[in-house]
Design a protein around this motif. Sequence first.
Motif, mmCIF file in Angstrom:
data_model
loop_
_atom_site.group_PDB
_atom_site.id
_atom_site.type_symbol
_atom_site.label_atom_id
_atom_site.label_comp_id
_atom_site.label_asym_id
_atom_site.label_seq_id
_atom_site.Cartn_x
_atom_site.Cartn_y
_atom_site.Cartn_z
ATOM 1 N N ARG A 66 0.832 -1.210 0.000
ATOM 2 C CA ARG A 66 0.000 0.000 0.000
ATOM 3 C C ARG A 66 0.868 1.262 0.000
ATOM 4 O O ARG A 66 1.823 1.368 0.746
ATOM 5 N N THR A 70 1.309 0.627 -7.681
ATOM 6 C CA THR A 70 -0.033 0.474 -8.239
ATOM 7 C C THR A 70 0.065 -0.409 -9.487
ATOM 8 O O THR A 70 1.158 -0.836 -9.873
ATOM 9 N N SER A 102 -9.338 -1.923 -4.189
ATOM 10 C CA SER A 102 -8.244 -1.054 -3.778
ATOM 11 C C SER A 102 -7.284 -0.796 -4.927
ATOM 12 O O SER A 102 -7.044 -1.667 -5.779
ATOM 13 N N ALA A 104 -4.302 -0.705 -4.556
ATOM 14 C CA ALA A 104 -3.130 -1.524 -4.275
ATOM 15 C C ALA A 104 -3.343 -2.973 -4.705
ATOM 16 O O ALA A 104 -2.642 -3.875 -4.240
#
Length: 545
Positions: A66, A70, A102, A104
């Motif tokens: 996180r 990405t 997400s 992530a």
Amino acid sequence: HPLGPQVAPLTSSELPALAPPDPEHDRYCLAWAETNGSKTGKVPGSRLTNRVDGPYTTTFDVVLARGVHTAADLLAHRVRLAGGLGEPADRILFAPAGAGQSAARARLTVIHTDPVAQVRYFTAPRVHDGTIQGVGRAVDGTGEVDVVMWNDSGTVPTMIVGSTGGGKSGATNILTTAALSTGVLNLLYADPKGNSSTALAARARIAVIGKTNVLALPRLIGAILDARARIAAQAGADLIFPSRDVPGWMFLHDEYSFVAHDPTTAALWTETVNTVRALGVWVVGCNQSQGQAAWGGDHARSAFASQVIAFRTNSKSSSDLVPGLVFDPNELPLDDARPRRPIPGMAVHAHLDAPVRWDWLPSDADATRMTATGRPAPELTVSTAFDRYFTQPDLHPLDTAAITTVLGPAINGRWQIGGPAATHHLNHNTSTAAAAVGRGDTGARGVLPPGPVVRRAPWGSRSTTAGPAATSSLPPVQTEVLALIQGGTTTTADLVAAATASKAAVHDALDTLIRSRRIARVARGRYQPTTVAAPAAPAEPGSTS
């Protein structure tokens, strides 16, 4: 098992489906953790989970650290990450996670069985409600891929890019065949290269062949778009779709980079692409590159980029140049021959996770080679497909009036400017009628003026004179420069300011007119027309500066 009357038959037992390996024992998960997710890997701290096996692919969720990485980082390092998994680069795909997940997280697809290894021939167009269906197949086995000509919001401008040999021309031929099979579109074909497609040049309702002619095209396009706007106004509609009652257009511009340097042309097509969505005109631009220079700037390129189809490019142009390309076209696979060449028909479509292999529509030369080597002849070739499916309707009266005002009457129902079978020609001289088209002036009942009121030779008129003094045989830029000099504009600076062509084109025209003895240089940077051929004189250094 006992046999005999009234004994139940033996039935096979149903074995449960094999469960996916536990991540601790899955070879992909282990390889990822050891290489890509390690401290020295491209995405340290990441891992694979949620394995799903399909008939063609194995997919995983990629859990990223996180705030560190990405999906964009996976896309940027796809080839190295594929190496970390021990797989060929063209078998590994990355895509952002689904909606609501997400940032992530991402999705990894490993292709274990190629669903498009075999060529599939194009046999017939399939078009429904403005969508050309089934032009190709996705390499991840998710099925066929469509191309949209128009939807509820209007037409969808389309960009096709790719280097020579990758399949760009073949895809363009399929799209054109499908579009014109609808019976509601006419084709305007612009080919500045001059020899891109003789089949299209001979069949388009309007064909403009050669760089000089395509540079002179803006006024004709302006006249047609003005007529389309009036058609919409007469119908009281903010949006018109191609139909039997109101036929539309396909504007196909081949090799756009040949004219992208000209600011007038680039501005025209940028404005055109941004405004024709509501006018029933589908614009398709073809180019060798995604780069800004090949489109005349980022604004022009983005105008065409509503729908992008990118075949392999030779340069590392990067998918970041065009929004929506998840897979870099520079990384599309090559065949194993020497020299290695792009696999024909492999393309990347904007907003699709996986590359696509397009169907193949062989050229006439392809069919001849196939027959000569003992292979079965294809059901369709480019010429037979065009002959069978091209159904160009009669033009709307306002379209006809606009084109006739600029070019004169059609010959055998069409207009061809340039090329071996040219029927008309373009020049840069203006007429009041052409100006009226640009202003939106009309005659009674909203009909375009039926004929030009000439101040100078009407723009687009056909030549009716011959001899050394006639200017109709000159290219458009030379015609314009000669007319300006004859009208009293005699210095280089004034000519550049007054001409519609670029500065370089004006200088080239001056040099050519001097060599052909149509003008004479009376002083440095000053010219006058001549009607009597004078002995050729050596050119001065810096002849047009």
